[in-house]
Design a protein around this motif. Structure first.
Motif: not given
Length: 345
Positions: A105, A108, A111-112, A212
């Motif tokens: 993703d 993801s 974000k991380w 994640p």
């Protein structure tokens, strides 16, 4: 197989050199580092004098693509996604030790990691390079996303329990500890001797980029969305990772029953050693090797499963696993070039 290493002057690169230099079916053809190009690798790592005297070269010089069949990328996250695709397009097999292609993703990753993700086409084509999960896919992959060190220990430790649905996946807590080499070779305040010696530090609580990655694997194993608690710690030793993991059992089971499940799951895995019941592994017992050792216990009072998994973060957590993946690409025995007895003491 002609091999090259991009990012050869880091700890991961040095470990790749150690393994490739004694691999019977691979030759080091190319060592690349932007910051140290023009120097010999033995200038960066004097322990390689007389063993590995290659020149470090620049990534953008002419003719690189004609010299190698497989490229290892031991570079920081955010770098590989920019430079790897051009080699992939030339038909070179690529094994990435950074985190740029591990998460399917893209949002993801954004974000991380706090960076722009790789192109969707490359995220979709990348195979997550944990042989104990994706062996068949790795054999025919063009792009392999080598797993992170913490995720390797965590996923291998929990895989049998999650697959067999004997734990409540949403209750998993991972207490993880790593040696200082996991922070890389670049100097920083956090890895100064006076900062880490006689000290244990928790860091990146609730925001570590490996969260994640672990959840993605647990989702694939269970078929359910999984949210874990993961707390990493830096401890004053050079190498090693220990993951102590807790999860609620879905039913009452004895430690002996779960131990049999683990032994059966990993009976054919060359680098997984399920320790005898009552024996808890330590990081020193896998030092310098590609093994993951697993021990377990059951707290019947609270009906919780406790798993201890240990790896060498630079070997099974990085370079050794990358060579294991190369062996799968080459159709060779997975132990080739990395079947080493752990160093002890």
């Amino acid at each position: 197989m002609k091999a090259g290493i991009v990012g050869a002057n880091g700890y991961g690169g040095a470990e790749l050199i150690r393994f490739l230099n004694q691999h019977p079916y691979a030759d080091i053809e190319l060592l690349i580092s932007h910051s140290t190009s023009g120097k010999k690798i033995s200038e960066q790592y004097p322990h390689l004098r007389g063993l590995a005297e290659w020149d470090i070269e620049d990534l953008h010089q002419e003719g690189i693509t004609d010299r190698v069949e497989v490229l290892f990328f031991a570079t920081p996250a955010g770098v590989t996604k920019e430079v790897l695709p051009s080699f992939l397009e030339k038909g070179i097999k690529c094994i990435d030790l950074s985190g740029d292609f591990r998460l399917k993703d893209s949002e993801s990753y954004r974000k991380w990691y706090g960076k722009t993700p790789a192109k969707e086409e490359h995220l979709k084509s990348a195979v997550y390079g944990l042989p104990e999960l994706n062996r068949d896919s790795i054999k025919t992959a063009e792009l392999i996303a080598n797993p992170g060190c913490y995720p390797t220990a965590a996923i291998l430790g929990m895989k049998p329990a999650i697959q067999a649905s004997i734990v409540e996946a949403k209750t998993i807590i991972i207490d993880a500890k790593s040696g200082i080499s996991g922070a890389g070779r670049s100097p920083s305040m956090g890895n100064l001797f006076s900062e880490v010696n006689e000290n244990i530090q928790a860091y990146k609580l609730c925001r570590h980029q490996h969260i994640p990655e672990i959840e993605q694997a647990f989702h694939e194993l269970s078929g359910k969305d999984v949210a874990i608690m993961f707390t990493p710690h830096l401890i004053p030793m050079t190498r090693g990772i220990m993951c102590t993991m807790y999860a609620d059992l879905t039913r009452e089971m004895t430690a002996a029953e779960i131990h049999e499940l683990y032994k059966e799951t990993y009976k054919d895995e060359l680098f997984i050693r399920v320790r005898p019941l009552g024996e808890i592994p330590a990081t020193k017992e896998v030092y310098g090797s590609n093994y993951c050792d697993i021990g377990l216990s059951v707290d019947q009072r609270t009906n919780k499963l406790i798993i201890i998994s240990v790896i060498d973060n630079l070997v099974k957590g990085a370079a050794g696993q990358a060579i294991q993946n190369m062996n799968l690409l080459g159709g060779w025995n997975e132990q080739t070039g990395i079947h080493h007895t752990p160093v002890y003491p």
